[in-house]
Design an enzyme around this catalytic site. Structure first.
Site, PDB file in Angstrom:
ATOM      1  N   HIS A   1       9.158   5.875   9.902  1.00 56.09           N
ATOM      2  CA  HIS A   1       9.846   5.954   8.604  1.00 56.09           C
ATOM      3  C   HIS A   1      11.338   6.161   8.842  1.00 56.09           C
ATOM      4  O   HIS A   1      11.753   6.662   9.886  1.00 56.09           O
ATOM      5  CB  HIS A   1       9.284   7.112   7.785  1.00 56.09           C
TER       6      HIS A   1
ATOM      7  N   ASN B   1       9.069   3.361   5.011  1.00 58.57           N
ATOM      8  CA  ASN B   1       8.904   2.837   6.364  1.00 58.57           C
ATOM      9  C   ASN B   1      10.161   2.081   6.789  1.00 58.57           C
ATOM     10  O   ASN B   1      10.992   1.708   5.969  1.00 58.57           O
ATOM     11  CB  ASN B   1       7.732   1.844   6.407  1.00 58.57           C
TER      12      ASN B   1
ATOM     13  N   CYS C   1       5.257   8.838   2.190  1.00 58.68           N
ATOM     14  CA  CYS C   1       3.995   9.541   1.984  1.00 58.68           C
ATOM     15  C   CYS C   1       4.185  10.578   0.888  1.00 58.68           C
ATOM     16  O   CYS C   1       5.073  11.438   0.995  1.00 58.68           O
ATOM     17  CB  CYS C   1       3.535  10.219   3.270  1.00 58.68           C
TER      18      CYS C   1
ATOM     19  N   HIS D   1       4.330   3.534  13.821  1.00 60.84           N
ATOM     20  CA  HIS D   1       4.479   3.507  12.366  1.00 60.84           C
ATOM     21  C   HIS D   1       5.598   4.499  12.061  1.00 60.84           C
ATOM     22  O   HIS D   1       5.386   5.709  12.062  1.00 60.84           O
ATOM     23  CB  HIS D   1       3.163   3.926  11.707  1.00 60.84           C
TER      24      HIS D   1
ATOM     25  N   ARG E   1       0.835  -1.206   0.000  1.00 60.01           N
ATOM     26  CA  ARG E   1       0.000   0.000   0.000  1.00 60.01           C
ATOM     27  C   ARG E   1       0.869   1.256   0.000  1.00 60.01           C
ATOM     28  O   ARG E   1       0.929   1.995  -0.969  1.00 60.01           O
ATOM     29  CB  ARG E   1      -0.940   0.018   1.216  1.00 60.01           C
TER      30      ARG E   1
END
Length: 318
Positions: free
Chosen positions: A218, A260, A249, A216, A16
């Protein structure tokens, strides 16, 4: 190490968040191939598509087709992301799992860049989504704070502001008749460091000791693994990661590698410290190489090139 959890859950974001950040279109067949390969590594949750505006994120224009073509393996949750009510309705019409949750963006500027709405306006739309979940009998258990560690548009964000955003998520959930069990702190813009992770988790825990915390992170500035380690030391047991370090993003205003934390690198680190992941790292390495083949460029994962220490020990012992 006694201060680390015995086991962690790693949720896969590569198909995703990774593919939505690519500049070129990835064929549907390749997206499906990667998702199905990831399902054979021990991962129990794979984020597959985003139901977002195809004009803003053209690489996700094929979300419905990708979702329909996945040969789903029992015991694996294949999920879809949505950002607004329109996206939620698209997701609910599809075959993938849809999480009920409350999303609050830390920075108002990032909220406008990412979803086209201010934080207050976004919360109005969130109430529509929460009503949809309630009407359908869907659970809402997690709040998500987007950009919790800092903002490329607004700079440093105070701990007090993030605590206010957490409270807003809790209040909105309660208003809709839900009680959150956890908060996910996200860092799409790569501001998290070990110190800021410890500081923010400590502040959240101090105010809401019963809330679970997920991360989450990065690796935009090379601190992703260190920040994840700090999270482990703080007792976090749920992390998002992306195979081979895919991702980023598209609205985070970040130059350079913005993916990530890398799934196989993080799993390797955990396993070497005695923290179980339930993942087959050798298979993950194979899938990381497949991801690199699909995007047609080098990806930032390390273990996919250096191999595991288990393999190195076998070689030395031979």
């Amino acid at each position: 190490m006694s201060d680390l959890p015995k086991r962690v859950t790693i949720d896969e974001e590569g198909p995703r968040e990774g593919f939505q950040s690519e500049k070129k279109m990835i064929p549907v067949a390749d997206k499906v191939r990667l998702i199905e390969a990831l399902a054979d590594t021990g991962l129990k949750r794979i984020a597959c598509v985003s139901y977002v505006n195809p004009k803003r994120v053209p690489t996700m224009a094929d979300a419905e087709e990708v979702a329909s073509r996945i040969d789903r393996k029992p015991g694996v949750q294949y999920s879809a992301l949505w950002l607004n009510q329109q996206g939620l309705e698209r997701a609910l019409r599809g075959p993938l799992h849809v999480d009920g949750g409350v999303r609050v963006t830390a920075s108002d500027t990032f909220s406008r860049k990412n979803i086209g709405k201010s934080v207050p306006d976004a919360m109005v739309e969130q109430r529509m989504s929460l009503k949809t979940f309630k009407d359908r009998g869907m659970p809402v258990e997690w709040g998500i704070i987007l950009g919790a560690f800092g903002c490329n548009y607004e700079g440093e964000l105070s701990t007090e502001l993030i605590l206010q955003r957490v409270q807003l998520a809790l209040d909105e959930a309660e208003l809709a008749g839900f009680k959150l069990k956890g908060i996910k702190l996200t860092d799409a813009m790569g501001w998290a460091t070990p110190a800021s992770v410890e500081r923010l988790i400590g502040a959240v825990r101090s105010k809401w000791p019963d809330l679970e915390i997920a991360l989450h992170l990065h690796d935009t500035r090379g601190t992703g693994s260190a920040a994840a380690y700090a999270g482990l030391r703080m007792g976090v047991t749920r992390f998002d990661a992306s195979v081979a370090g895919l991702g980023g993003c598209p609205f985070a205003a970040t130059d350079g590698a913005a993916g990530n934390i890398c799934t196989e690198d993080f799993a390797f680190m955990c396993e070497e410290m005695g923290v179980e992941t339930g993942l087959d790292i050798d298979r993950l390495i194979e899938v990381a190489k497949l991801a690199e083949e699909i995007v047609g460029r080098p990806l930032p994962g390390h273990v996919m090139r250096g191999g595991t220490l288990k393999a190195a020990r076998r070689k030395v012992a031979a």
